[in-house]
Design a protein around this motif. Structure first.
Motif, short mmCIF file in Angstrom:
data_model
loop_
_atom_site.label_atom_id
_atom_site.label_comp_id
_atom_site.label_asym_id
_atom_site.label_seq_id
_atom_site.Cartn_x
_atom_site.Cartn_y
_atom_site.Cartn_z
N HIS A 59 0.85 -1.20 0.00
CA HIS A 59 0.00 0.00 0.00
C HIS A 59 0.87 1.24 0.00
O HIS A 59 1.86 1.33 0.73
CB HIS A 59 -0.92 -0.01 1.23
N ASP A 60 0.53 2.20 -0.84
CA ASP A 60 1.27 3.47 -0.99
C ASP A 60 2.66 3.30 -1.59
O ASP A 60 3.47 4.21 -1.53
CB ASP A 60 1.39 4.21 0.36
N LYS A 61 2.95 2.16 -2.18
CA LYS A 61 4.23 1.95 -2.86
C LYS A 61 4.03 2.17 -4.35
O LYS A 61 3.03 1.76 -4.92
CB LYS A 61 4.77 0.53 -2.62
N CYS A 62 4.99 2.82 -4.97
CA CYS A 62 4.95 3.07 -6.41
C CYS A 62 6.16 2.43 -7.07
O CYS A 62 7.25 2.40 -6.50
CB CYS A 62 4.92 4.57 -6.70
N PHE A 63 5.95 1.92 -8.27
CA PHE A 63 7.00 1.27 -9.04
C PHE A 63 7.04 1.91 -10.41
O PHE A 63 6.01 2.29 -10.97
CB PHE A 63 6.73 -0.23 -9.16
N THR A 64 8.25 2.05 -10.96
CA THR A 64 8.40 2.65 -12.28
C THR A 64 9.17 1.70 -13.20
O THR A 64 9.99 0.90 -12.74
CB THR A 64 9.14 3.99 -12.22
N TYR A 70 8.94 6.13 -22.82
CA TYR A 70 7.93 6.26 -21.78
C TYR A 70 8.44 5.79 -20.42
O TYR A 70 9.25 4.88 -20.32
CB TYR A 70 6.68 5.46 -22.13
N THR A 71 7.91 6.40 -19.40
CA THR A 71 8.10 5.93 -18.04
C THR A 71 6.72 5.55 -17.52
O THR A 71 5.79 6.35 -17.56
CB THR A 71 8.71 7.02 -17.13
N TYR A 72 6.59 4.32 -17.09
CA TYR A 72 5.34 3.83 -16.53
C TYR A 72 5.46 3.84 -15.01
O TYR A 72 6.46 3.39 -14.47
CB TYR A 72 5.02 2.43 -17.04
N ASN A 79 -3.22 4.07 -8.64
CA ASN A 79 -3.37 4.38 -10.06
C ASN A 79 -2.12 3.99 -10.84
O ASN A 79 -1.12 3.58 -10.27
CB ASN A 79 -3.67 5.87 -10.26
N ALA A 80 -2.21 4.17 -12.16
CA ALA A 80 -1.08 3.92 -13.05
C ALA A 80 -1.02 5.06 -14.06
O ALA A 80 -2.05 5.56 -14.51
CB ALA A 80 -1.24 2.59 -13.77
N HIS A 81 0.21 5.46 -14.41
CA HIS A 81 0.42 6.56 -15.36
C HIS A 81 1.49 6.18 -16.38
O HIS A 81 2.40 5.42 -16.07
CB HIS A 81 0.88 7.84 -14.64
N GLN A 82 1.34 6.74 -17.55
CA GLN A 82 2.37 6.67 -18.59
C GLN A 82 2.89 8.09 -18.76
O GLN A 82 2.13 9.01 -19.02
CB GLN A 82 1.78 6.15 -19.90
N THR A 89 -0.20 10.54 -18.73
CA THR A 89 -1.49 10.01 -19.09
C THR A 89 -1.93 9.02 -18.02
O THR A 89 -1.18 8.09 -17.71
CB THR A 89 -1.45 9.30 -20.46
N ASN A 90 -3.12 9.23 -17.49
CA ASN A 90 -3.67 8.34 -16.49
C ASN A 90 -4.11 7.05 -17.18
O ASN A 90 -4.96 7.08 -18.07
CB ASN A 90 -4.83 9.00 -15.76
N LEU A 91 -3.56 5.93 -16.77
CA LEU A 91 -3.91 4.64 -17.37
C LEU A 91 -5.01 3.92 -16.59
O LEU A 91 -5.51 2.90 -17.04
CB LEU A 91 -2.68 3.74 -17.46
N GLY A 92 -5.35 4.46 -15.46
CA GLY A 92 -6.44 3.85 -14.70
C GLY A 92 -6.22 3.95 -13.21
O GLY A 92 -5.14 4.34 -12.76
N GLU A 93 -7.25 3.61 -12.50
CA GLU A 93 -7.19 3.64 -11.05
C GLU A 93 -7.53 2.27 -10.49
O GLU A 93 -8.25 1.50 -11.11
CB GLU A 93 -8.17 4.69 -10.50
N TRP A 94 -6.95 1.98 -9.36
CA TRP A 94 -7.11 0.68 -8.72
C TRP A 94 -8.41 0.66 -7.96
O TRP A 94 -8.76 1.48 -7.20
CB TRP A 94 -5.95 0.49 -7.75
#
Length: 94
Positions: A59-64, A70-72, A79-82, A89-94
């Motif tokens: 929870h609250d951890k982000c990975f790139t 692109y950086t994902y 959420n996820a971003h490109q 660009t928002n790719l979606g939310e969990w």
């Protein structure tokens, strides 16, 4: 009492009032922080993180990941971003 004494008393009362207001504002700020902390904990308790809570540590951890230009970025349970340069660009939310 003379007029000067009355003015001094009035000034002291105003300073005390200011101090009490400052203390009140600080306590209100602390209260808001505690309420937010409680809401965050309650939200975590309702999350689907597997039967044994195995994914709660994420929870609250982000990975790139960098793929071509692109950086994902994937933020767990959020959420996820490109990203490319300064755009995202928002790719979606969990």
């Amino acid at each position: 009492p003379g007029e000067a004494a009355v003015e001094r008393e009035k000034s002291i009362n105003e300073m005390e009032l200011i101090e009490v207001r400052n203390q009140h504002n600080e306590l209100e700020s602390q209260k808001r922080g505690l309420v937010k902390d409680r809401e965050d904990v309650e939200a975590k308790l309702t999350m689907d993180v597997a039967e044994d809570g195995a994914f709660l540590a994420l929870h609250d951890k982000c990975f790139t990941a960098n793929i071509q230009q692109y950086t994902y970025e994937l933020c767990m349970f959020k959420n996820a971003h490109q990203k490319e340069g300064s755009s995202s660009t928002n790719l979606g939310e969990w």
